[in-house]
Design a protein around this motif. Structure first.
Motif, mmCIF file in Angstrom:
data_model
loop_
_atom_site.group_PDB
_atom_site.id
_atom_site.type_symbol
_atom_site.label_atom_id
_atom_site.label_comp_id
_atom_site.label_asym_id
_atom_site.label_seq_id
_atom_site.Cartn_x
_atom_site.Cartn_y
_atom_site.Cartn_z
ATOM 1 N N LYS A 30 0.806 -1.223 0.000
ATOM 2 C CA LYS A 30 0.000 0.000 0.000
ATOM 3 C C LYS A 30 0.839 1.273 0.000
ATOM 4 C CE LYS A 30 -4.144 -1.909 0.796
ATOM 5 N NZ LYS A 30 -5.355 -1.729 0.074
ATOM 6 N N GLY A 74 1.196 0.212 13.935
ATOM 7 C CA GLY A 74 0.246 0.822 13.013
ATOM 8 C C GLY A 74 0.820 0.967 11.615
ATOM 9 N N ALA A 75 2.129 1.242 11.534
ATOM 10 C CA ALA A 75 2.777 1.362 10.229
ATOM 11 C C ALA A 75 2.791 0.014 9.514
ATOM 12 C CB ALA A 75 4.199 1.897 10.394
ATOM 13 N N GLY A 78 -0.725 -0.709 8.402
ATOM 14 C CA GLY A 78 -1.174 0.216 7.371
ATOM 15 C C GLY A 78 -0.621 -0.084 5.999
ATOM 16 N N GLY A 82 -4.001 -1.215 5.127
ATOM 17 C CA GLY A 82 -4.543 0.133 5.012
ATOM 18 C C GLY A 82 -5.583 0.404 6.089
ATOM 19 N N PHE A 83 -5.994 1.664 6.176
ATOM 20 C CA PHE A 83 -6.991 2.096 7.147
ATOM 21 C C PHE A 83 -8.091 2.846 6.418
ATOM 22 C CE2 PHE A 83 -3.038 1.924 9.605
ATOM 23 C CZ PHE A 83 -3.433 1.101 10.642
ATOM 24 N N GLU A 84 -9.262 2.911 7.033
ATOM 25 C CA GLU A 84 -10.366 3.664 6.448
ATOM 26 C C GLU A 84 -11.252 4.243 7.534
ATOM 27 O OE1 GLU A 84 -13.989 0.628 5.431
ATOM 28 O OE2 GLU A 84 -12.395 0.801 3.942
ATOM 29 N N LYS A 134 -9.670 6.518 2.651
ATOM 30 C CA LYS A 134 -8.758 5.379 2.749
ATOM 31 C C LYS A 134 -7.321 5.840 2.593
ATOM 32 C CE LYS A 134 -11.622 1.646 1.014
ATOM 33 N NZ LYS A 134 -11.676 0.542 0.072
ATOM 34 N N HIS A 136 -2.841 4.501 3.836
ATOM 35 C CA HIS A 136 -1.974 3.584 4.581
ATOM 36 C C HIS A 136 -1.457 4.192 5.879
ATOM 37 C CE1 HIS A 136 0.893 5.886 2.145
ATOM 38 N NE2 HIS A 136 1.756 5.655 3.103
ATOM 39 N N ASP A 137 -1.590 5.501 6.059
ATOM 40 C CA ASP A 137 -1.125 6.182 7.267
ATOM 41 C C ASP A 137 -2.330 6.498 8.156
ATOM 42 O OD1 ASP A 137 0.107 7.694 9.202
ATOM 43 O OD2 ASP A 137 1.123 9.041 7.799
ATOM 44 N N LYS A 138 -2.400 5.853 9.311
ATOM 45 C CA LYS A 138 -3.551 5.979 10.204
ATOM 46 C C LYS A 138 -3.773 7.419 10.648
ATOM 47 C CE LYS A 138 -5.484 3.601 14.204
ATOM 48 N NZ LYS A 138 -5.235 2.558 15.204
#
Length: 179
Positions: A30, A74-75, A78, A82-84, A134, A136-138
């Motif tokens: 990602k 988290g990295a 991510g 990924g995050f959303e 969306k 990749h970085d929270k």
């Protein structure tokens, strides 16, 4: 010892971790995230896991140990998945649509509000009252979602505005009329 900081972070399949001094680079399908750890912390890769340690037992070292371990975890999550964040538009006539990569929000103002994407962030609009942010970085996903919400916060009398999915808006009653 920090209860969070002592836990190792499992490196997922397809994720590459590079350590150069106190600079940790996490790369995956990602994207890539780079964190610079303070000098009080140590980081190393052992048996497919990232281990975050600290050089001493000073107050500052103890306070940041778990924080930076959580940032690295988290990295890793991510760049792999990924995050959303989901946002809902509540109100008569409130709509959103995609115009290229930009969001166009109709929020009862005299003009549509156009939100341009930030690097590393994508928008999805499954229907006209839902926005999915969306990335990749929270931290960046949460910040962009908060900025979109800030355009028209939910108000307490009718509940109209932009809110997070599942957010509860505490409602107030209108003024009582005295006879």
């Amino acid at each position: 010892m920090s209860r969070v900081g002592i836990n190792p972070i499992k490196i997922e399949e397809g994720v590459d971790v590079n350590i150069n001094g106190n600079v940790v680079s996490v790369k995956g399908p990602k994207g890539e995230i780079v964190h610079t750890l303070p000098a009080e912390l140590t980081v190393e890769v052992k048996d497919g896991q990232i281990v975050v340690g600290r050089k001493d037992d000073e107050r500052f070292s103890r306070s940041i140990h778990g924080t930076f371990r959580a940032l690295l975890a988290g990295a890793v999550a991510g760049v792999k998945d990924g995050f959303e964040k989901k946002l809902e538009l509540v109100g008569v006539g409130y709509r959103v649509r995609m115009e290229g990569a930009n969001l166009s929000l109709s929020l009862g103002l005299t003009h549509p509000v156009v939100v341009e994407p930030v690097e590393g962030i994508q928008y999805e609009v499954p229907d006209e009252v839902t926005i999915i942010v969306k990335g990749h970085d929270k931290q960046k996903v949460g910040e962009v979602a908060a900025r979109i919400r800030e355009i028209k916060k939910p108000e307490p009398y009718k509940g109209k505005g932009i809110r997070y999915e599942g957010e509860y808006v505490r409602r107030k009653s209108a003024k009582a009329v005295t006879a």
